[in-house]
Design an enzyme around this catalytic site. Sequence first.
Site, PDB file in Angstrom:
ATOM      1  N   TYR A  21       0.939  -0.834  -0.037  1.00 56.68           N
ATOM      2  CA  TYR A  21       0.126  -0.014   0.001  1.00 56.68           C
ATOM      3  C   TYR A  21       0.898   1.380   0.146  1.00 56.68           C
ATOM      4  CZ  TYR A  21       1.578   0.660   4.822  1.00 56.68           C
ATOM      5  OH  TYR A  21       1.655   0.740   5.841  1.00 56.68           O
ATOM      6  N   ARG A  36       0.602  -5.421   3.016  1.00 53.99           N
ATOM      7  CA  ARG A  36       1.781  -5.387   3.515  1.00 53.99           C
ATOM      8  C   ARG A  36       2.981  -5.659   3.215  1.00 53.99           C
ATOM      9  NH1 ARG A  36       3.907  -4.939   9.407  1.00 53.99           N
ATOM     10  NH2 ARG A  36       5.051  -3.155   9.438  1.00 53.99           N
ATOM     11  N   LYS A  40      -0.598  -5.541   8.979  1.00 54.65           N
ATOM     12  CA  LYS A  40      -0.835  -3.974   9.257  1.00 54.65           C
ATOM     13  C   LYS A  40      -1.309  -3.759  10.670  1.00 54.65           C
ATOM     14  CE  LYS A  40      -0.551   1.208   8.993  1.00 54.65           C
ATOM     15  NZ  LYS A  40       0.625   1.180   8.925  1.00 54.65           N
ATOM     16  N   LYS A  92      10.506  -1.879  20.044  1.00 54.96           N
ATOM     17  CA  LYS A  92      10.701  -1.725  18.428  1.00 54.96           C
ATOM     18  C   LYS A  92      11.978  -1.281  17.618  1.00 54.96           C
ATOM     19  CE  LYS A  92       7.296   0.447  15.394  1.00 54.96           C
ATOM     20  NZ  LYS A  92       8.455   0.182  14.078  1.00 54.96           N
ATOM     21  N   GLU A 114      14.180  -7.321  11.318  1.00 58.44           N
ATOM     22  CA  GLU A 114      14.054  -5.632  10.777  1.00 58.44           C
ATOM     23  C   GLU A 114      15.894  -5.561  10.613  1.00 58.44           C
ATOM     24  OE1 GLU A 114      12.617  -2.193  11.851  1.00 58.44           O
ATOM     25  OE2 GLU A 114      11.572  -3.824  12.283  1.00 58.44           O
ATOM     26  N   LYS A 128       0.573  -0.276  18.287  1.00 60.57           N
ATOM     27  CA  LYS A 128       2.642   0.259  18.668  1.00 60.57           C
ATOM     28  C   LYS A 128       2.562   1.662  19.333  1.00 60.57           C
ATOM     29  CE  LYS A 128       3.058   0.897  14.417  1.00 60.57           C
ATOM     30  NZ  LYS A 128       2.995   1.330  13.020  1.00 60.57           N
ATOM     31  N   LYS A 152       5.397   4.614  20.688  1.00 60.25           N
ATOM     32  CA  LYS A 152       6.453   5.077  20.382  1.00 60.25           C
ATOM     33  C   LYS A 152       6.794   6.454  21.145  1.00 60.25           C
ATOM     34  CE  LYS A 152       5.989   3.807  15.278  1.00 60.25           C
ATOM     35  NZ  LYS A 152       6.381   4.922  13.808  1.00 60.25           N
ATOM     36  N   ASP A 188       1.391   9.095  11.603  1.00 60.23           N
ATOM     37  CA  ASP A 188       0.292   8.038  11.796  1.00 60.23           C
ATOM     38  C   ASP A 188       0.841   8.155  13.817  1.00 60.23           C
ATOM     39  OD1 ASP A 188       3.046   7.384  10.951  1.00 60.23           O
ATOM     40  OD2 ASP A 188       2.572   5.205  11.370  1.00 60.23           O
TER      41      ASP A 188
END
EC number: 6.5.1.3
Length: 374
Positions: A37, A54, A75, A99, A159, A240, A242, A272
Amino acid sequence: MQELFNNLMELCKDSQRKFFYSDDVSASGRTYRIFSYNYASYSDWLLPDALECRGIMFEMDGEKPVRIASRPMEKFFNLNENPFTMNIDLNDVDYILTKEDGSLVSTYLDGDEILFKSKGSIKSEQALMANGILMNINHHRLRDRLKELAEDGFTANFEFVAPTNRIVLAYQEMKIILLNVRENETGEYISYDDIYKDATLRPYLVERYEIDSPKWIEEAKNAENIEGYVAVMKDGSHFKIKSDWYVSLHSTKSSLDNPEKLFKTIIDGASDDLKAMYADDEYSYRKIEAFETTYLKYLDRALFLVLDCHNKHCGKDRKTYAMEAQGVAKGAGMDHLFGIIMSLYQGYDSQEKVMCEIEQNFLKNYKKFIPEGY
Protein backbone atom coordinates in the site's frame (compact mmCIF):
# COMPACT_ATOMS: atom_id res chain seq x y z
CA MET A 1 -5.12 -18.92 -0.21
CA GLN A 2 -7.26 -18.23 -3.26
CA GLU A 3 -9.80 -16.19 -1.30
CA LEU A 4 -7.03 -14.10 0.24
CA PHE A 5 -5.46 -13.54 -3.17
CA ASN A 6 -8.83 -12.57 -4.69
CA ASN A 7 -9.52 -10.10 -1.89
CA LEU A 8 -6.10 -8.49 -2.35
CA MET A 9 -6.64 -8.18 -6.11
CA GLU A 10 -10.01 -6.57 -5.45
CA LEU A 11 -8.39 -4.00 -3.16
CA CYS A 12 -6.01 -2.97 -5.93
CA LYS A 13 -8.86 -2.24 -8.35
CA ASP A 14 -10.23 0.58 -6.23
CA SER A 15 -7.34 3.03 -6.01
CA GLN A 16 -3.70 2.59 -6.90
CA ARG A 17 -2.62 5.19 -4.39
CA LYS A 18 -4.11 3.02 -1.64
CA PHE A 19 -3.32 -0.59 -2.49
CA PHE A 20 -1.26 -1.96 -5.35
CA TYR A 21 0.75 -4.96 -6.46
CA SER A 22 3.98 -5.39 -8.37
CA ASP A 23 5.40 -8.43 -10.18
CA ASP A 24 9.04 -9.37 -10.30
CA VAL A 25 11.13 -12.26 -11.59
CA SER A 26 13.79 -13.80 -9.36
CA ALA A 27 17.21 -15.08 -10.38
CA SER A 28 15.72 -18.58 -10.60
CA GLY A 29 13.16 -17.39 -13.15
CA ARG A 30 10.16 -17.58 -10.83
CA THR A 31 7.57 -14.80 -10.87
CA TYR A 32 6.42 -13.24 -7.61
CA ARG A 33 3.60 -10.80 -6.90
CA ILE A 34 3.89 -8.50 -3.89
CA PHE A 35 0.85 -6.69 -2.50
CA SER A 36 1.43 -3.46 -0.60
CA TYR A 37 0.00 0.00 0.00
CA ASN A 38 0.96 3.62 -0.38
CA TYR A 39 -1.57 5.46 1.78
CA ALA A 40 -4.82 4.19 3.24
CA SER A 41 -7.42 5.44 5.71
CA TYR A 42 -9.15 3.64 8.56
CA SER A 43 -12.15 2.78 6.36
CA ASP A 44 -9.81 1.26 3.77
CA TRP A 45 -8.25 -1.02 6.38
CA LEU A 46 -11.71 -2.38 7.23
CA LEU A 47 -12.03 -3.98 3.79
CA PRO A 48 -11.59 -7.78 3.52
CA ASP A 49 -7.96 -8.79 4.09
CA ALA A 50 -6.74 -5.20 3.71
CA LEU A 51 -4.55 -5.56 6.80
CA GLU A 52 -2.60 -8.29 4.98
CA CYS A 53 -1.76 -5.91 2.11
CA ARG A 54 1.59 -5.04 3.65
CA GLY A 55 4.15 -6.94 1.65
CA ILE A 56 2.58 -10.39 1.39
CA MET A 57 4.07 -12.22 -1.60
CA PHE A 58 2.70 -14.97 -3.85
CA GLU A 59 4.55 -17.13 -6.33
CA MET A 60 2.65 -16.86 -9.62
CA ASP A 61 1.97 -19.04 -12.64
CA GLY A 62 0.63 -16.48 -15.10
CA GLU A 63 -2.29 -14.91 -13.24
CA LYS A 64 -2.73 -17.91 -10.94
CA PRO A 65 -1.22 -17.92 -7.44
CA VAL A 66 0.84 -21.04 -6.76
CA ARG A 67 1.60 -20.45 -3.08
CA ILE A 68 2.06 -17.78 -0.45
CA ALA A 69 5.82 -17.38 -0.66
CA SER A 70 6.26 -14.85 2.15
CA ARG A 71 3.95 -13.46 4.82
CA PRO A 72 5.12 -10.37 6.75
CA MET A 73 3.17 -9.11 9.75
CA GLU A 74 -0.25 -7.67 9.10
CA LYS A 75 -0.67 -3.90 9.31
CA PHE A 76 -1.01 -2.73 12.91
CA PHE A 77 -1.26 0.70 14.44
CA ASN A 78 -0.14 3.06 17.18
CA LEU A 79 -2.16 3.13 20.37
CA ASN A 80 -5.10 5.56 19.87
CA GLU A 81 -4.21 6.14 16.22
CA ASN A 82 -7.65 4.99 15.03
CA PRO A 83 -10.58 2.87 16.30
CA PHE A 84 -8.52 -0.32 15.90
CA THR A 85 -6.39 0.75 18.86
CA MET A 86 -8.79 2.86 20.91
CA ASN A 87 -10.44 1.69 24.13
CA ILE A 88 -8.03 -1.22 24.46
CA ASP A 89 -8.05 -3.06 27.77
CA LEU A 90 -4.38 -2.75 28.68
CA ASN A 91 -4.75 -5.61 31.15
CA ASP A 92 -4.90 -7.87 28.10
CA VAL A 93 -1.35 -6.99 27.04
CA ASP A 94 0.77 -10.14 27.36
CA TYR A 95 4.24 -8.61 26.90
CA ILE A 96 6.10 -5.95 24.94
CA LEU A 97 8.94 -6.11 22.43
CA THR A 98 11.57 -3.54 21.55
CA LYS A 99 10.52 -1.72 18.39
CA GLU A 100 13.63 -1.67 16.25
CA ASP A 101 14.21 1.29 13.93
CA GLY A 102 15.14 -0.23 10.59
CA SER A 103 13.54 -1.92 7.59
CA LEU A 104 11.38 -5.03 7.61
CA VAL A 105 12.79 -7.97 5.65
CA SER A 106 11.05 -11.34 5.33
CA THR A 107 12.25 -14.75 4.20
CA TYR A 108 11.08 -16.67 1.15
CA LEU A 109 12.21 -19.85 -0.57
CA ASP A 110 13.28 -19.35 -4.19
CA GLY A 111 13.80 -22.85 -5.51
CA ASP A 112 16.23 -24.32 -2.99
CA GLU A 113 17.64 -20.96 -1.88
CA ILE A 114 16.51 -18.98 1.16
CA LEU A 115 16.40 -15.23 0.54
CA PHE A 116 15.02 -12.00 1.95
CA LYS A 117 12.51 -9.56 0.50
CA SER A 118 11.72 -6.09 1.78
CA LYS A 119 8.18 -4.78 2.16
CA GLY A 120 7.81 -4.07 -1.55
CA SER A 121 10.63 -5.77 -3.45
CA ILE A 122 12.85 -8.84 -3.78
CA LYS A 123 15.62 -6.64 -5.22
CA SER A 124 15.70 -3.63 -2.89
CA GLU A 125 18.96 -2.48 -1.34
CA GLN A 126 17.79 -3.63 2.09
CA ALA A 127 16.84 -7.10 0.81
CA LEU A 128 20.17 -7.54 -0.97
CA MET A 129 22.19 -6.40 2.05
CA ALA A 130 20.20 -8.71 4.34
CA ASN A 131 20.91 -11.56 1.90
CA GLY A 132 24.59 -10.72 2.24
CA ILE A 133 24.39 -11.20 6.00
CA LEU A 134 22.65 -14.53 5.53
CA MET A 135 25.32 -15.75 3.12
CA ASN A 136 28.11 -14.95 5.57
CA ILE A 137 29.74 -18.09 6.92
CA ASN A 138 29.21 -16.80 10.47
CA HIS A 139 25.46 -17.12 9.96
CA HIS A 140 25.32 -20.49 8.17
CA ARG A 141 23.37 -22.14 10.99
CA LEU A 142 20.74 -19.41 10.81
CA ARG A 143 20.56 -19.75 7.03
CA ASP A 144 19.99 -23.50 7.30
CA ARG A 145 17.34 -23.06 10.01
CA LEU A 146 15.46 -20.40 8.04
CA LYS A 147 15.48 -22.65 5.00
CA GLU A 148 13.96 -25.46 7.07
CA LEU A 149 11.25 -23.10 8.31
CA ALA A 150 10.50 -21.88 4.79
CA GLU A 151 10.27 -25.46 3.50
CA ASP A 152 7.73 -26.13 6.26
CA GLY A 153 5.67 -23.10 5.18
CA PHE A 154 6.84 -20.40 7.60
CA THR A 155 8.08 -16.85 7.09
CA ALA A 156 10.66 -15.38 9.45
CA ASN A 157 10.33 -11.61 9.77
CA PHE A 158 13.42 -9.58 10.67
CA GLU A 159 14.38 -5.96 11.12
CA PHE A 160 17.39 -5.02 9.01
CA VAL A 161 19.45 -2.28 10.67
CA ALA A 162 22.73 -0.71 9.60
CA PRO A 163 24.70 2.53 9.92
CA THR A 164 23.80 3.18 6.26
CA ASN A 165 20.09 2.44 6.79
CA ARG A 166 19.44 5.01 9.49
CA ILE A 167 15.92 6.24 10.15
CA VAL A 168 16.39 8.01 13.51
CA LEU A 169 18.33 5.66 15.78
CA ALA A 170 21.99 5.04 14.99
CA TYR A 171 23.09 1.40 14.78
CA GLN A 172 26.83 0.75 14.86
CA GLU A 173 26.78 -2.46 12.84
CA MET A 174 24.77 -4.07 10.08
CA LYS A 175 22.61 -6.88 11.45
CA ILE A 176 19.24 -8.60 11.30
CA ILE A 177 16.95 -8.90 14.32
CA LEU A 178 14.29 -11.62 14.39
CA LEU A 179 10.85 -10.17 15.15
CA ASN A 180 8.56 -13.18 14.71
CA VAL A 181 7.84 -16.33 12.71
CA ARG A 182 4.52 -16.62 10.87
CA GLU A 183 2.76 -19.55 9.19
CA ASN A 184 2.15 -18.68 5.55
CA GLU A 185 -1.25 -20.26 5.00
CA THR A 186 -3.01 -19.46 8.27
CA GLY A 187 -1.15 -16.30 9.29
CA GLU A 188 -0.71 -17.66 12.81
CA TYR A 189 2.39 -16.70 14.78
CA ILE A 190 4.80 -19.06 16.51
CA SER A 191 4.93 -18.05 20.16
CA TYR A 192 7.88 -16.04 21.42
CA ASP A 193 8.64 -18.75 23.97
CA ASP A 194 8.85 -21.43 21.27
CA ILE A 195 11.18 -19.28 19.18
CA TYR A 196 13.32 -18.59 22.25
CA LYS A 197 13.71 -22.35 22.82
CA ASP A 198 15.39 -22.64 19.42
CA ALA A 199 19.13 -22.30 20.10
CA THR A 200 19.81 -21.19 16.52
CA LEU A 201 17.18 -18.45 16.44
CA ARG A 202 17.62 -17.19 20.01
CA PRO A 203 20.75 -15.03 19.43
CA TYR A 204 18.91 -13.05 16.75
CA LEU A 205 15.62 -12.64 18.63
CA VAL A 206 14.25 -9.21 19.53
CA GLU A 207 14.24 -8.40 23.23
CA ARG A 208 11.07 -9.03 25.21
CA TYR A 209 9.93 -7.31 28.41
CA GLU A 210 7.31 -8.33 30.92
CA ILE A 211 5.01 -5.56 32.11
CA ASP A 212 5.93 -4.81 35.70
CA SER A 213 4.42 -1.35 36.13
CA PRO A 214 0.89 0.03 35.63
CA LYS A 215 2.57 3.16 34.26
CA TRP A 216 4.46 1.36 31.49
CA ILE A 217 2.82 3.35 28.69
CA GLU A 218 3.75 6.64 30.32
CA GLU A 219 7.28 5.35 30.86
CA ALA A 220 7.49 4.21 27.23
CA LYS A 221 6.39 7.61 25.96
CA ASN A 222 8.94 9.36 28.18
CA ALA A 223 11.82 7.09 27.16
CA GLU A 224 14.73 8.40 25.10
CA ASN A 225 17.10 6.79 22.60
CA ILE A 226 14.49 4.22 21.64
CA GLU A 227 11.77 4.14 19.00
CA GLY A 228 9.29 2.48 21.30
CA TYR A 229 7.65 -0.89 21.85
CA VAL A 230 5.34 -3.35 20.15
CA ALA A 231 2.69 -4.59 22.57
CA VAL A 232 1.50 -8.15 22.02
CA MET A 233 -2.00 -8.88 23.30
CA LYS A 234 -3.11 -12.18 24.77
CA ASP A 235 -5.14 -12.82 21.61
CA GLY A 236 -2.01 -12.37 19.46
CA SER A 237 -2.86 -8.93 18.07
CA HIS A 238 -0.40 -6.04 18.20
CA PHE A 239 -0.21 -2.30 18.68
CA LYS A 240 2.66 0.18 18.79
CA ILE A 241 3.80 2.66 21.40
CA LYS A 242 6.40 5.17 20.26
CA SER A 243 8.41 7.44 22.51
CA ASP A 244 7.73 11.17 22.29
CA TRP A 245 11.47 11.62 21.84
CA TYR A 246 11.43 9.48 18.70
CA VAL A 247 8.26 11.03 17.26
CA SER A 248 9.62 14.53 17.75
CA LEU A 249 12.70 13.60 15.71
CA HIS A 250 10.97 11.49 13.07
CA SER A 251 7.85 13.49 12.34
CA THR A 252 8.88 16.86 13.81
CA LYS A 253 6.24 17.97 16.28
CA SER A 254 6.71 21.54 15.03
CA SER A 255 5.28 20.52 11.64
CA LEU A 256 1.80 21.30 12.96
CA ASP A 257 2.65 24.99 12.73
CA ASN A 258 4.11 24.74 9.23
CA PRO A 259 1.83 23.58 6.37
CA GLU A 260 4.74 22.52 4.18
CA LYS A 261 6.30 20.44 6.97
CA LEU A 262 2.93 18.91 7.82
CA PHE A 263 2.37 17.84 4.22
CA LYS A 264 5.93 16.47 4.16
CA THR A 265 5.25 14.49 7.34
CA ILE A 266 2.15 12.99 5.71
CA ILE A 267 4.05 12.12 2.54
CA ASP A 268 6.80 10.50 4.62
CA GLY A 269 4.20 8.28 6.28
CA ALA A 270 4.79 9.71 9.75
CA SER A 271 1.41 11.36 10.31
CA ASP A 272 0.24 8.26 12.21
CA ASP A 273 2.82 9.10 14.88
CA LEU A 274 1.57 12.68 15.07
CA LYS A 275 -2.05 11.58 15.36
CA ALA A 276 -1.17 9.21 18.17
CA MET A 277 0.70 12.01 19.94
CA TYR A 278 -2.24 14.41 19.60
CA ALA A 279 -5.04 11.89 20.21
CA ASP A 280 -6.34 14.01 23.12
CA ASP A 281 -5.97 17.34 21.29
CA GLU A 282 -9.09 17.59 19.11
CA TYR A 283 -8.03 20.67 17.14
CA SER A 284 -4.57 19.31 16.29
CA TYR A 285 -5.92 15.85 15.46
CA ARG A 286 -8.53 17.29 13.09
CA LYS A 287 -5.92 19.51 11.47
CA ILE A 288 -3.71 16.52 10.72
CA GLU A 289 -6.69 14.65 9.29
CA ALA A 290 -7.71 17.65 7.16
CA PHE A 291 -4.24 17.87 5.61
CA GLU A 292 -4.19 14.09 5.13
CA THR A 293 -7.56 14.10 3.38
CA THR A 294 -6.51 16.96 1.11
CA TYR A 295 -3.31 15.22 0.09
CA LEU A 296 -4.90 11.82 -0.45
CA LYS A 297 -7.65 13.28 -2.64
CA TYR A 298 -4.98 15.02 -4.70
CA LEU A 299 -2.92 11.86 -4.92
CA ASP A 300 -5.91 9.81 -6.07
CA ARG A 301 -6.68 12.26 -8.84
CA ALA A 302 -3.07 12.84 -9.89
CA LEU A 303 -2.12 9.17 -9.99
CA PHE A 304 -5.22 8.26 -11.98
CA LEU A 305 -4.66 11.10 -14.43
CA VAL A 306 -0.99 10.25 -15.00
CA LEU A 307 -1.44 6.50 -15.41
CA ASP A 308 -4.67 6.75 -17.41
CA CYS A 309 -3.13 9.21 -19.86
CA HIS A 310 -0.05 7.05 -20.30
CA ASN A 311 -2.03 3.83 -20.78
CA LYS A 312 -4.24 5.45 -23.42
CA HIS A 313 -1.47 7.06 -25.46
CA CYS A 314 1.74 5.08 -24.81
CA GLY A 315 1.61 3.47 -28.25
CA LYS A 316 1.71 6.78 -30.09
CA ASP A 317 4.76 8.66 -31.34
CA ARG A 318 6.49 11.03 -28.93
CA LYS A 319 5.09 14.25 -30.42
CA THR A 320 1.49 13.02 -30.36
CA TYR A 321 1.95 11.60 -26.87
CA ALA A 322 3.31 14.94 -25.64
CA MET A 323 0.38 16.85 -27.14
CA GLU A 324 -2.12 14.49 -25.51
CA ALA A 325 -0.29 14.69 -22.18
CA GLN A 326 -0.22 18.47 -22.27
CA GLY A 327 -3.92 18.61 -23.04
CA VAL A 328 -4.82 16.24 -20.22
CA ALA A 329 -2.68 18.02 -17.62
CA LYS A 330 -3.88 21.48 -18.64
CA GLY A 331 -7.51 20.39 -18.84
CA ALA A 332 -7.33 19.08 -15.30
CA GLY A 333 -5.72 22.28 -14.04
CA MET A 334 -2.62 20.29 -13.09
CA ASP A 335 -0.03 21.48 -15.59
CA HIS A 336 2.77 20.39 -13.27
CA LEU A 337 1.93 16.74 -14.01
CA PHE A 338 2.94 17.05 -17.66
CA GLY A 339 6.58 16.25 -16.89
CA ILE A 340 5.61 13.12 -14.95
CA ILE A 341 3.46 11.82 -17.81
CA MET A 342 6.39 12.39 -20.16
CA SER A 343 8.71 10.55 -17.76
CA LEU A 344 6.52 7.48 -18.15
CA TYR A 345 6.92 7.65 -21.90
CA GLN A 346 10.68 7.80 -21.44
CA GLY A 347 10.69 4.56 -19.52
CA TYR A 348 9.82 4.92 -15.81
CA ASP A 349 9.50 1.29 -14.80
CA SER A 350 7.70 1.40 -11.47
CA GLN A 351 4.78 3.06 -9.76
CA GLU A 352 7.12 3.88 -6.89
CA LYS A 353 9.05 6.30 -9.11
CA VAL A 354 5.80 7.86 -10.35
CA MET A 355 4.65 8.29 -6.75
CA CYS A 356 7.93 9.95 -5.83
CA GLU A 357 7.60 12.44 -8.69
CA ILE A 358 3.99 13.25 -7.76
CA GLU A 359 4.99 13.79 -4.13
CA GLN A 360 7.83 16.14 -5.06
CA ASN A 361 5.58 18.12 -7.40
CA PHE A 362 2.91 18.39 -4.71
CA LEU A 363 5.38 19.84 -2.22
CA LYS A 364 6.54 22.41 -4.78
CA ASN A 365 2.93 23.56 -5.12
CA TYR A 366 1.73 22.89 -1.56
CA LYS A 367 0.34 26.41 -1.00
CA LYS A 368 -2.46 25.69 -3.47
CA PHE A 369 -3.68 22.82 -1.33
CA ILE A 370 -3.72 24.16 2.25
CA PRO A 371 -7.19 23.30 3.62
CA GLU A 372 -9.53 26.22 4.20
CA GLY A 373 -9.33 27.54 7.73
CA TYR A 374 -5.65 26.63 8.22
